[in-house]
Design an enzyme around this catalytic site. Structure first.
Site, PDB file in Angstrom:
ATOM      1  N   VAL A 174     -11.212  29.463  11.870  1.00 15.77           N
ATOM      2  CA  VAL A 174      -9.783  29.210  11.517  1.00 15.77           C
ATOM      3  C   VAL A 174      -9.741  27.787  10.933  1.00 15.77           C
ATOM      4  CG1 VAL A 174      -7.366  29.155  12.407  1.00 15.77           C
ATOM      5  CG2 VAL A 174      -8.928  31.049  13.029  1.00 15.77           C
ATOM      6  N   THR A 201      -1.573  34.657  -9.985  1.00 18.04           N
ATOM      7  CA  THR A 201      -1.320  34.431  -8.638  1.00 18.04           C
ATOM      8  C   THR A 201       0.000  33.270  -8.272  1.00 18.04           C
ATOM      9  OG1 THR A 201      -2.405  33.153  -6.524  1.00 18.04           O
ATOM     10  CG2 THR A 201      -3.141  32.436  -9.061  1.00 18.04           C
ATOM     11  N   ASP A 202       0.434  33.666  -6.943  1.00 15.89           N
ATOM     12  CA  ASP A 202       1.392  32.804  -6.542  1.00 15.89           C
ATOM     13  C   ASP A 202       1.085  31.362  -6.316  1.00 15.89           C
ATOM     14  OD1 ASP A 202       0.119  33.368  -4.189  1.00 15.89           O
ATOM     15  OD2 ASP A 202       1.894  33.834  -2.814  1.00 15.89           O
ATOM     16  N   GLU A 203      -0.078  31.190  -6.139  1.00 11.13           N
ATOM     17  CA  GLU A 203      -0.778  29.933  -5.932  1.00 11.13           C
ATOM     18  C   GLU A 203      -0.524  28.889  -7.049  1.00 11.13           C
ATOM     19  OE1 GLU A 203      -4.546  29.612  -4.014  1.00 11.13           O
ATOM     20  OE2 GLU A 203      -4.359  31.584  -3.350  1.00 11.13           O
ATOM     21  N   LYS A 222      -5.804  28.676 -12.682  1.00 10.93           N
ATOM     22  CA  LYS A 222      -4.923  29.781 -13.142  1.00 10.93           C
ATOM     23  C   LYS A 222      -3.555  29.441 -13.583  1.00 10.93           C
ATOM     24  CE  LYS A 222      -5.403  33.687 -12.422  1.00 10.93           C
ATOM     25  NZ  LYS A 222      -5.842  34.780 -13.004  1.00 10.93           N
ATOM     26  N   SER A 259     -12.239  33.609  -8.382  1.00 10.49           N
ATOM     27  CA  SER A 259     -10.966  33.640  -7.645  1.00 10.49           C
ATOM     28  C   SER A 259     -10.880  32.953  -6.230  1.00 10.49           C
ATOM     29  CB  SER A 259     -10.561  35.196  -7.436  1.00 10.49           C
ATOM     30  OG  SER A 259     -11.479  35.806  -6.695  1.00 10.49           O
ATOM     31  N   LEU A 314     -10.475  35.693   3.809  1.00 12.36           N
ATOM     32  CA  LEU A 314      -9.978  35.283   5.026  1.00 12.36           C
ATOM     33  C   LEU A 314     -10.215  36.897   6.063  1.00 12.36           C
ATOM     34  CD1 LEU A 314      -8.693  33.512   7.472  1.00 12.36           C
ATOM     35  CD2 LEU A 314      -6.773  34.681   6.981  1.00 12.36           C
ATOM     36  N   TYR A 339      -8.828  26.047  -8.581  1.00 13.34           N
ATOM     37  CA  TYR A 339      -8.756  27.536  -8.400  1.00 13.34           C
ATOM     38  C   TYR A 339      -7.176  27.846  -9.314  1.00 13.34           C
ATOM     39  CZ  TYR A 339      -6.739  32.178  -7.931  1.00 13.34           C
ATOM     40  OH  TYR A 339      -6.149  33.446  -7.981  1.00 13.34           O
TER      41      TYR A 339
HETATM   42  P1  NAD Z   1     -12.536  39.083  -7.610  1.00 14.51           P
HETATM   43  O1  NAD Z   1     -13.115  37.706  -7.458  1.00 14.51           O
HETATM   44  O2  NAD Z   1     -12.780  40.177  -6.520  1.00 14.51           O
HETATM   45  O3  NAD Z   1     -13.119  39.946  -9.058  1.00 14.51           O
HETATM   46  C1  NAD Z   1     -13.094  38.856 -10.279  1.00 14.51           C
HETATM   47  C2  NAD Z   1     -14.088  40.030 -11.104  1.00 14.51           C
HETATM   48  O4  NAD Z   1     -14.023  39.394 -12.350  1.00 14.51           O
HETATM   49  C3  NAD Z   1     -15.173  40.514 -10.678  1.00 14.51           C
HETATM   50  O5  NAD Z   1     -15.471  41.512 -10.898  1.00 14.51           O
HETATM   51  C4  NAD Z   1     -16.152  39.458 -11.487  1.00 14.51           C
HETATM   52  O6  NAD Z   1     -17.572  40.033 -11.737  1.00 14.51           O
HETATM   53  C5  NAD Z   1     -15.179  39.402 -12.692  1.00 14.51           C
HETATM   54  N1  NAD Z   1     -15.631  38.070 -13.820  1.00 14.51           N
HETATM   55  C6  NAD Z   1     -15.645  36.858 -13.192  1.00 14.51           C
HETATM   56  N2  NAD Z   1     -15.812  36.133 -14.385  1.00 14.51           N
HETATM   57  C7  NAD Z   1     -16.041  37.019 -15.379  1.00 14.51           C
HETATM   58  C8  NAD Z   1     -16.339  36.715 -16.698  1.00 14.51           C
HETATM   59  N3  NAD Z   1     -16.413  35.400 -17.362  1.00 14.51           N
HETATM   60  N4  NAD Z   1     -16.252  37.719 -17.543  1.00 14.51           N
HETATM   61  C9  NAD Z   1     -16.206  39.046 -17.287  1.00 14.51           C
HETATM   62  N5  NAD Z   1     -15.451  39.352 -16.056  1.00 14.51           N
HETATM   63  C10 NAD Z   1     -15.615  38.002 -15.046  1.00 14.51           C
HETATM   64  O7  NAD Z   1     -10.935  38.812  -8.116  1.00 14.51           O
HETATM   65  P2  NAD Z   1      -9.888  39.512  -7.472  1.00 14.51           P
HETATM   66  O8  NAD Z   1      -9.299  39.326  -6.120  1.00 14.51           O
HETATM   67  O9  NAD Z   1      -9.995  40.834  -7.469  1.00 14.51           O
HETATM   68  O10 NAD Z   1      -8.585  38.759  -8.331  1.00 14.51           O
HETATM   69  C11 NAD Z   1      -8.233  39.440  -9.534  1.00 14.51           C
HETATM   70  C12 NAD Z   1      -7.120  38.741 -10.393  1.00 14.51           C
HETATM   71  O11 NAD Z   1      -6.033  38.739  -9.617  1.00 14.51           O
HETATM   72  C13 NAD Z   1      -7.785  37.278 -10.475  1.00 14.51           C
HETATM   73  O12 NAD Z   1      -7.185  36.994 -11.687  1.00 14.51           O
HETATM   74  C14 NAD Z   1      -6.711  36.568  -9.704  1.00 14.51           C
HETATM   75  O13 NAD Z   1      -6.565  35.210  -9.979  1.00 14.51           O
HETATM   76  C15 NAD Z   1      -5.611  37.271  -9.386  1.00 14.51           C
HETATM   77  N6  NAD Z   1      -4.848  37.395  -8.216  1.00 14.51           N
HETATM   78  C16 NAD Z   1      -5.674  37.657  -6.926  1.00 14.51           C
HETATM   79  C17 NAD Z   1      -5.098  37.553  -5.678  1.00 14.51           C
HETATM   80  C18 NAD Z   1      -5.795  37.928  -4.431  1.00 14.51           C
HETATM   81  O14 NAD Z   1      -5.400  37.708  -3.358  1.00 14.51           O
HETATM   82  N7  NAD Z   1      -7.192  38.313  -4.548  1.00 14.51           N
HETATM   83  C19 NAD Z   1      -3.746  37.318  -5.420  1.00 14.51           C
HETATM   84  C20 NAD Z   1      -3.026  37.286  -6.779  1.00 14.51           C
HETATM   85  C21 NAD Z   1      -3.778  37.272  -7.920  1.00 14.51           C
HETATM   86  P1  TYD Z   2      -8.352  32.859   1.386  1.00 10.56           P
HETATM   87  O1  TYD Z   2      -8.571  34.502   1.772  1.00 10.56           O
HETATM   88  O2  TYD Z   2      -9.304  32.286   0.625  1.00 10.56           O
HETATM   89  O3  TYD Z   2      -6.943  33.039   0.340  1.00 10.56           O
HETATM   90  P2  TYD Z   2      -6.192  31.836  -0.361  1.00 10.56           P
HETATM   91  O4  TYD Z   2      -6.788  30.418  -0.142  1.00 10.56           O
HETATM   92  O5  TYD Z   2      -6.000  32.147  -1.860  1.00 10.56           O
HETATM   93  O6  TYD Z   2      -4.872  31.839   0.289  1.00 10.56           O
HETATM   94  O7  TYD Z   2      -7.634  32.256   2.668  1.00 10.56           O
HETATM   95  C1  TYD Z   2      -6.385  32.743   3.111  1.00 10.56           C
HETATM   96  C2  TYD Z   2      -5.892  31.684   4.162  1.00 10.56           C
HETATM   97  O8  TYD Z   2      -6.790  31.600   5.167  1.00 10.56           O
HETATM   98  C3  TYD Z   2      -6.136  30.329   3.705  1.00 10.56           C
HETATM   99  O9  TYD Z   2      -4.964  29.546   4.025  1.00 10.56           O
HETATM  100  C4  TYD Z   2      -7.250  29.711   4.146  1.00 10.56           C
HETATM  101  C5  TYD Z   2      -7.570  30.293   5.440  1.00 10.56           C
HETATM  102  N1  TYD Z   2      -8.940  30.576   5.849  1.00 10.56           N
HETATM  103  C6  TYD Z   2      -9.397  30.274   7.028  1.00 10.56           C
HETATM  104  O10 TYD Z   2      -8.499  29.690   8.002  1.00 10.56           O
HETATM  105  N2  TYD Z   2     -10.581  30.471   7.527  1.00 10.56           N
HETATM  106  C7  TYD Z   2     -11.625  31.077   6.501  1.00 10.56           C
HETATM  107  O11 TYD Z   2     -12.937  31.177   6.823  1.00 10.56           O
HETATM  108  C8  TYD Z   2     -11.187  31.285   5.104  1.00 10.56           C
HETATM  109  C9  TYD Z   2     -12.034  32.233   4.047  1.00 10.56           C
HETATM  110  C10 TYD Z   2      -9.697  31.224   4.945  1.00 10.56           C
END
Ligand code: NAD
Ligand code: TYD
Length: 356
Positions: free
Chosen positions: A215, A133-135, A163, A84, A199, A159
Site C-alpha cells: 500500500v 480518464t478523470d486523471e 492523456k 495506461s 491495484l 500518464y
Molecule cells: P490497457 O493498458 O489495459 O490496454 C491498452 C491497450 O492498448 C493494449 O491492448 C495495448 O496493446 C494497446 N496499445 C498500446 N500502445 C499501442 C499502440 N501504440 N498502438 C496500438 N495499440 C496499442 O489499458 P486500459 O486500462 O484498457 O485503458 C484503455 C483506455 O481507457 C486508455 O486510453 C486509458 O487511458 C483509458 N482509461 C482507463 C481507465 C482504467 O481504470 N483502466 C480509466 C479511465 C480511462
Molecule cells: P492504479 O491501479 O495504478 O490506478 P491509478 O493510479 O490510475 O489510480 O492505482 C490505484 C491506487 O492504488 C493509486 O492511488 C495508487 C495505489 N496503489 C498502491 O497503493 N499500491 C500499488 O501497488 C499500486 C499498483 C497502486
C-alpha cells in the site's frame, strides 16, 4: 455500425468488444500493437465471430493507419489504445509520449483523411470517440467536490499529462477541421481481465501467493471505482447517442480509500477461498506500507450527472457486487493469469517492488 476499436486487446477495450459482439449487432475491427498490456486471450470468446477482425498494428504508424481505414471503411472509431499505468509513466515516460500523444495525432489524421474523402451520409454519421480518464483533472483536496465536464485540466503524472494532451488534440481536430468527435473521461475501472500491475488484481494475486500487499503511503488516497462492464455499456451508449463535440464524465459513485479496497479484497478472499498459503494467518496481515508514489493524486471523484440525465446511463454494479465478481473471476481463471504473469510482468514487479 462497423466500429474500429484501438487497444481492443487491453483491459477495457476487450470488455467493449465482448459487449458489442455479445449484446449488439455492430461489427468490430480491433487495431492493437499487442504491447505487454495487450492479450488476445481476453478475446477468446469472440475471436471466431464473423463480425470480428483483428489488425496487429501500431497507431503511431501513419501508413498502417491509412491502410486500415481504407480496407475496413469504418462507421466509427473508439480510441482506447494507450499506455495506461501511472507507475510505469514515472519510470519511463517515452512510450507514453509516443502512443498517447503522437499515436493519437496519427490516428486523428488518418481518420480525418478518411472522413473528408467519404460520401455525404458517412461524413454525417461518422464519429471519433476518444476514451480518456478523470486523471486529466488532477486531484481534489478533501472529501468534498466532484469533477465535472468543465473542471479545468491539471494533470499530475506523465500518464495523465499525455492523456490530457490527447484530449486537447481530439477537441482541436473537432474545432479546426470539423471532425465529429466525442470525448469521455472515466474513473478507475476494475473487473475481469485486468492486467495485474494495477491495484485490485495485484492485491488479489499477491494475497493468494502469500506475498506482501504493497500500500503506497498511508493508503488514504481515494479513487472512484467503476466495474469495467458498466464502463463498456456507457461507452457504447455515448457512441450511439452522444452529442457531437461533447464530453461525458463516467463514474461509479463508489469512492473508497486504497486501504479500504485492499482490506475488502482480503475479507472476500477469506470468504471465497478454501485455504490460505501456509505462512498466512489472515490475508490482512500481508498489508505492507511502502514508499508513496511521487506526485500521488489524493482523491478522484466524478459527477456523472450529465451522462445519466442526457443518455440515461447508470452503473449496474455496486462496488460490493462488482468486487465480489472480480475476486471470484481471478480465483476461477488461473490460465489467463498464468498467461499474463510471465516475462514482462515479472520484470516489472521485480523492478518496481524489489522482492515483493
Ligand atoms: P490497457 O493498458 O489495459 O490496454 C491498452 C491497450 O492498448 C493494449 O491492448 C495495448 O496493446 C494497446 N496499445 C498500446 N500502445 C499501442 C499502440 N501504440 N498502438 C496500438 N495499440 C496499442 O489499458 P486500459 O486500462 O484498457 O485503458 C484503455 C483506455 O481507457 C486508455 O486510453 C486509458 O487511458 C483509458 N482509461 C482507463 C481507465 C482504467 O481504470 N483502466 C480509466 C479511465 C480511462
Ligand atoms: P492504479 O491501479 O495504478 O490506478 P491509478 O493510479 O490510475 O489510480 O492505482 C490505484 C491506487 O492504488 C493509486 O492511488 C495508487 C495505489 N496503489 C498502491 O497503493 N499500491 C500499488 O501497488 C499500486 C499498483 C497502486
Amino acid at each position: 455500425m462497423k466500429i474500429l476499436i484501438t487497444g481492443g486487446a487491453g483491459f477495457i477495450g476487450s470488455a467493449v468488444i465482448r459487449h458489442l459482439l455479445r449484446d449488439t449487432d455492430h461489427s468490430v475491427v480491433n487495431v492493437d500493437a499487442l504491447t505487454y498490456a495487450g492479450n488476445l486471450a481476453s478475446l477468446g470468446e469472440v475471436s471466431g465471430d464473423a463480425r470480428y477482425a483483428f489488425e496487429h498494428e501500431d497507431i503511431c504508424n501513419a501508413e498502417a493507419m491509412a491502410r486500415v481505414f481504407a480496407t475496413h471503411r469504418p462507421d466509427a472509431v473508439m480510441h482506447l489504445a494507450a499506455e495506461s499505468h501511472v507507475d510505469r509513466s514515472i519510470h519511463g515516460p517515452a512510450d507514453f509520449l509516443a502512443t498517447n500523444l503522437v499515436g493519437t495525432g496519427v490516428l486523428l489524421e488518418a481518420a480525418r483523411a478518411y472522413w473528408e474523402g467519404a460520401d455525404e451520409s458517412c461524413r454525417k454519421s461518422f464519429r471519433f470517440h476518444h476514451v480518456s480518464t478523470d486523471e486529466v483533472y488532477g486531484d481534489l483536496e478533501g472529501p468534498e467536490g466532484l469533477f465535472t465536464e468543465s473542471t479545468p485540466y491539471a494533470p499530475s503524472s506523465p500518464y495523465s499529462a499525455t492523456k490530457a494532451g490527447s484530449d486537447h488534440l481530439v477537441r482541436a481536430w473537432h474545432r479546426t477541421f470539423g471532425l465529429p468527435v466525442l470525448v469521455t473521461n472515466c474513473s478507475n475501472n476494475y473487473g475481469p481481465y485486468h492486467f495485474p500491475e494495477k491495484l485490485i488484481p495485484l492485491m488479489i494475486l499477491n494475497a493468494r501467493a502469500g506475498k506482501p500487499l504493497p500500500v503506497y503511503g498511508d493508503g488514504q488516497q481515494v479513487r472512484d471505482w467503476l466495474y469495467v462492464e458498466d464502463h463498456a455499456r456507457a461507452l457504447v451508449r455515448v457512441l450511439e447517442a452522444g452529442r457531437v463535440g461533447e464530453t461525458y464524465n463516467i463514474g461509479g459513485h463508489n469512492e473508497c480509500t486504497n486501504l479500504a479496497v485492499v482490506e475488502t479484497i482480503c475479507d472476500l478472499l477469506e470468504e471465497l477461498t478454501y485455504e490460505r498459503p501456509e505462512s498466512v494467518a489472515r490475508y490482512r496481515d500481508l498489508i505492507t506500507y511502502v514508499q508513496d508514489r511521487p506526485g500521488h493524486d489524493l482523491r478522484y471523484a466524478i459527477d456523472a450527472g450529465k451522462i445519466e440525465q442526457e443518455l440515461g446511463w447508470r452503473p449496474v454494479e455496486t462496488f460490493e457486487s462488482g468486487l465480489r465478481k472480480t475476486v471470484q473471476w481471478y480465483l476461477d481463471n488461473d490460465d489467463w493469469v498464468e498467461g499474463v504473469t510471465s516475462g514482462a510482468y515479472r520484470e516489472w514487479t521485480a523492478r518496481h517492488y524489489g522482492d515483493a
